[in-house]
Design an enzyme around this catalytic site. Structure first.
Site, mmCIF file in Angstrom:
data_model
loop_
_atom_site.group_PDB
_atom_site.id
_atom_site.type_symbol
_atom_site.label_atom_id
_atom_site.label_comp_id
_atom_site.label_asym_id
_atom_site.label_seq_id
_atom_site.Cartn_x
_atom_site.Cartn_y
_atom_site.Cartn_z
ATOM 1 N N LYS A 11 5.553 9.459 8.771
ATOM 2 C CA LYS A 11 5.300 8.939 10.112
ATOM 3 C C LYS A 11 6.344 9.390 11.139
ATOM 4 C CE LYS A 11 2.493 5.089 8.469
ATOM 5 N NZ LYS A 11 1.177 5.587 8.899
ATOM 6 N N ASP A 54 9.335 2.577 -0.696
ATOM 7 C CA ASP A 54 8.379 3.255 0.163
ATOM 8 C C ASP A 54 8.705 2.863 1.607
ATOM 9 O OD1 ASP A 54 6.243 4.048 1.715
ATOM 10 O OD2 ASP A 54 4.698 3.271 0.378
ATOM 11 N N TYR A 82 0.852 -1.194 0.000
ATOM 12 C CA TYR A 82 0.000 0.000 0.000
ATOM 13 C C TYR A 82 0.882 1.235 0.000
ATOM 14 C CZ TYR A 82 -3.362 3.491 1.697
ATOM 15 O OH TYR A 82 -4.137 4.601 1.842
#
Length: 428
Positions: free
Chosen positions: A267, A239, A144
């Site tokens: 994050k 990613d 994702y």
């Protein structure tokens, strides 16, 4: 645990928010029941509207690596807020954040800040296409990369949790430019690059996928991708929104010794505030406006509050031996869970690396999304709710990763192991 106030508020939320939430996985659809509403978080715990507290292994989906509300981050935000929440003008902390990322991640020569991981991956694929003059992408099932049209094809995270890895609203013509392959299958990548020779702009992946559970790359797999990208002049994008600055200062790429061309972060580098970043080789990054023809912009990119919070957190990580502590806690949790699984003869397997972990409700190991889909989701839901009632909050989906923070102690790990043992015992 009784949660009447959360139940009442969720009923109201359903009137004003689609599904009652602002991000799908929060809705508890994958495990049943209704979500609780958090009103406070401190250290390794979150507190709900009804006064219950939980040992938290969601950690705001990864950023809370020091635990919730660490003093160094709170003080940095408070100090920055007194000087202004947003400028729309360059500020010194943007430069310091970029310098620190470049120092910690050898593959990164320049950085562009964004407002989210989704923006970072979106910008990365546009940049790769602009740099190579090609249109096609390769991604992997279960990985994702945010809700980007080109990448929301056979995705993980909330899309997979809700049983819809393909999203309505993604044009077929755009999805048709994305080749989606099984993770850990190097031959499939080789064949696709040959089939579309000279057309593939980039391969994008989570080097350790953490949105279909936690899936580990087999030995030689990432190295093989690097070699294939070199052979086909294709941009390799890692990613590392989840893994970057959580699995060590340099992320997976330093931990495993594989160098991408572009990297996406988020994050941890925001200290809990909205943030993202794109970084990579200077010759590629210099294709971004204002130097090059690839346009990317953001009013709040490099926001001074986010930069202050992120810098405070990263400096604390560098100064305090935090990564060593996280490895120790991860090992303690792994050993304890595996002993319980053996003793209970449970048909579950554990994947763990550093401070990240996932319990699959199926025999393992799990190498890709197809194997992850064998998991017994009902069994996971039963364990989830028993753990929640015992005061341990796991991610409300079989296909999400758990996170340990530096604020967790041996006492929290031991309480978690007891709760897990009792949850399995209740399942017979």
């Amino acid at each position: 645990m009784a949660r009447p106030k959360s139940e009442t508020l969720f009923a109201e939320a359903l009137q004003y928010l689609p599904g009652g939430v602002n991000s799908p996985v929060r809705a508890f659809r994958a495990v049943g029941g209704h979500p609780f509403f958090a009103v406070r978080a401190e250290g390794p715990r979150v507190y709900d509207l009804d006064g219950n507290d939980y040992i938290d292994y969601v950690c705001t989906w990864g950023p809370a690596i020091l635990g919730h509300a660490p003093a160094v981050v709170v003080e940095a935000i408070q100090d920055a807020a007194t000087r202004g929440a947003s400028f729309g003008i360059p500020n010194p902390d943007e430069v310091e954040m970029a310098r620190l990322i470049c120092d910690w991640v050898p593959s990164v020569g320049k950085v562009r800040m964004t407002n989210s991981g989704t923006e970072a991956t979106m910008s990365a694929i546009r940049l790769a296409r602009g740099y190579t003059g090609r249109d096609r992408l390769i991604k992997f099932t279960g990985c994702y990369h945010g809700h980007v049209d080109s990448l929301l094809v056979k995705a993980g995270s909330g899309a997979l949790t809700l049983g819809a890895p393909d999203s309505a609203g993604v044009p077929a013509a755009l999805a048709g430019l994305t080749s989606t392959l099984p993770f850990n299958d190097l031959e499939a990548v080789r064949a696709t690059l040959e089939e579309y020779r000279g057309e593939v702009a980039a391969i994008i992946l989570e080097p350790i996928p953490a949105n279909a559970g936690l899936i580990l790359p087999e030995p030689g797999y990432l190295e093989g991708l690097r070699k294939l990208c070199d052979e086909h002049q294709t941009v390799l994008i890692f990613d590392e929104v989840m893994t970057g600055f959580r699995l060590g200062q340099g992320g997976v790429q330093v931990r495993l010794g594989v160098t991408p061309d572009l990297s996406c972060f988020g994050k941890v580098i925001g200290g809990g505030l909205p943030v993202g970043a794109l970084g990579g080789k200077e010759e590629i990054m210099d294709c971004l406006a204002p130097l090059g023809p690839v346009y990317q912009a953001g009013t709040l990119s490099g926001n001074p509050l986010a930069m202050a919070a992120g810098l405070a957190q990263l400096r604390a990580l560098a100064a305090g031996g935090v990564f060593v502590r996280l490895e120790e806690l991860g090992e303690m949790l792994r050993e304890g869970l595996e002993e319980i699984l053996r003793r209970r003869q449970a048909e579950m397997c554990l994947h763990q690396v550093g401070s990240m972990f996932c319990l699959f409700s199926c025999p393992g190991p799990v190498r890709n999304l197809e194997e992850a889909m064998r998991a017994d989701r009902d069994a996971f839901a039963r364990v989830f709710h028993r753990m929640l009632e015992a005061g341990v909050y796991l991610a409300p989906s079989q296909f999400e990763t758990g996170f340990i923070s530096a604020a967790h102690t041996e006492a929290e790990i031991e309480a978690t192991l007891r709760a897990f043992d009792e949850a399995l015992a209740a399942d017979g």
